[in-house]
Design an enzyme around this catalytic site. Structure first.
Site, mmCIF file in Angstrom:
data_model
loop_
_atom_site.group_PDB
_atom_site.id
_atom_site.type_symbol
_atom_site.label_atom_id
_atom_site.label_comp_id
_atom_site.label_asym_id
_atom_site.label_seq_id
_atom_site.Cartn_x
_atom_site.Cartn_y
_atom_site.Cartn_z
ATOM 1 N N CYS A 34 -3.604 -36.784 27.425
ATOM 2 C CA CYS A 34 -4.239 -35.793 26.556
ATOM 3 C C CYS A 34 -5.473 -36.441 25.942
ATOM 4 C CB CYS A 34 -3.276 -35.248 25.511
ATOM 5 S SG CYS A 34 -2.761 -36.387 24.228
ATOM 6 N N GLY A 35 -6.123 -35.758 25.047
ATOM 7 C CA GLY A 35 -7.353 -36.281 24.475
ATOM 8 C C GLY A 35 -7.182 -37.632 23.809
ATOM 9 N N THR A 36 -6.129 -37.805 23.005
ATOM 10 C CA THR A 36 -5.917 -39.069 22.300
ATOM 11 C C THR A 36 -4.631 -39.777 22.721
ATOM 12 O OG1 THR A 36 -4.657 -38.075 20.490
ATOM 13 C CG2 THR A 36 -7.068 -38.190 20.234
ATOM 14 N N GLY A 37 -3.666 -39.050 23.253
ATOM 15 C CA GLY A 37 -2.368 -39.620 23.597
ATOM 16 C C GLY A 37 -1.374 -39.563 22.448
ATOM 17 N N ILE A 38 -1.861 -39.330 21.263
ATOM 18 C CA ILE A 38 -0.982 -39.314 20.095
ATOM 19 C C ILE A 38 -0.019 -38.133 20.142
ATOM 20 C CG2 ILE A 38 -0.918 -39.106 17.581
ATOM 21 C CD1 ILE A 38 -3.702 -40.537 17.595
ATOM 22 N N GLY A 39 -0.538 -36.955 20.393
ATOM 23 C CA GLY A 39 0.306 -35.770 20.428
ATOM 24 C C GLY A 39 1.359 -35.840 21.514
ATOM 25 N N ASP A 64 -2.808 -32.110 29.198
ATOM 26 C CA ASP A 64 -3.478 -30.930 28.671
ATOM 27 C C ASP A 64 -4.897 -30.947 29.235
ATOM 28 O OD1 ASP A 64 -4.876 -32.801 27.171
ATOM 29 O OD2 ASP A 64 -4.279 -32.002 25.230
#
Length: 104
Positions: A64-69, A7
């Site tokens: 992505c920003g955190t990798g969690i999503g 993203d």
């Protein structure tokens, strides 16, 4: 073949990884995003996870920003095991124990 997707929050890191892959002659396909405009991460996570789940590619990298999503999205696909990695230890440990096919 390695599939890549990000993203807008992971674009900068993905581009740096692409440079490294190019230097090492590692084949990949980039599913985007291609610019810093805000996008919905599930769209890109699904494209990459679908490609690995179907057997079109062996592994994928999601950014992505955190990798969690991205981890959550990828793990919804059959035959996909995604692991969040924020440092060298985390990137190596799952590979040695659970054989994930994604690092987010």
């Amino acid at each position: 073949m390695l599939l890549l997707g990000s993203d807008h929050g992971g674009l900068k890191l993905k581009e740096a990884v692409k440079e490294l892959l190019n230097e090492r002659g590692i084949a990949y396909e980039d599913f985007g995003t291609d610019n810093g405009d805000s996008v919905d991460y599930p769209d890109f996570g699904e494209m990459v996870a679908s490609g690995v789940s179907s057997g079109a590619a062996d592994k994928g990298l999601l950014f992505c920003g955190t990798g969690i999503g991205m981890s959550i999205v990828a793990n919804k696909f059959p035959h996909v095991r995604a692991a969040l990695a924020t440092d060298e230890f985390m990137a190596g440990w799952p590979r040695n124990t659970t054989t994930p096919i994604y690092w987010c």
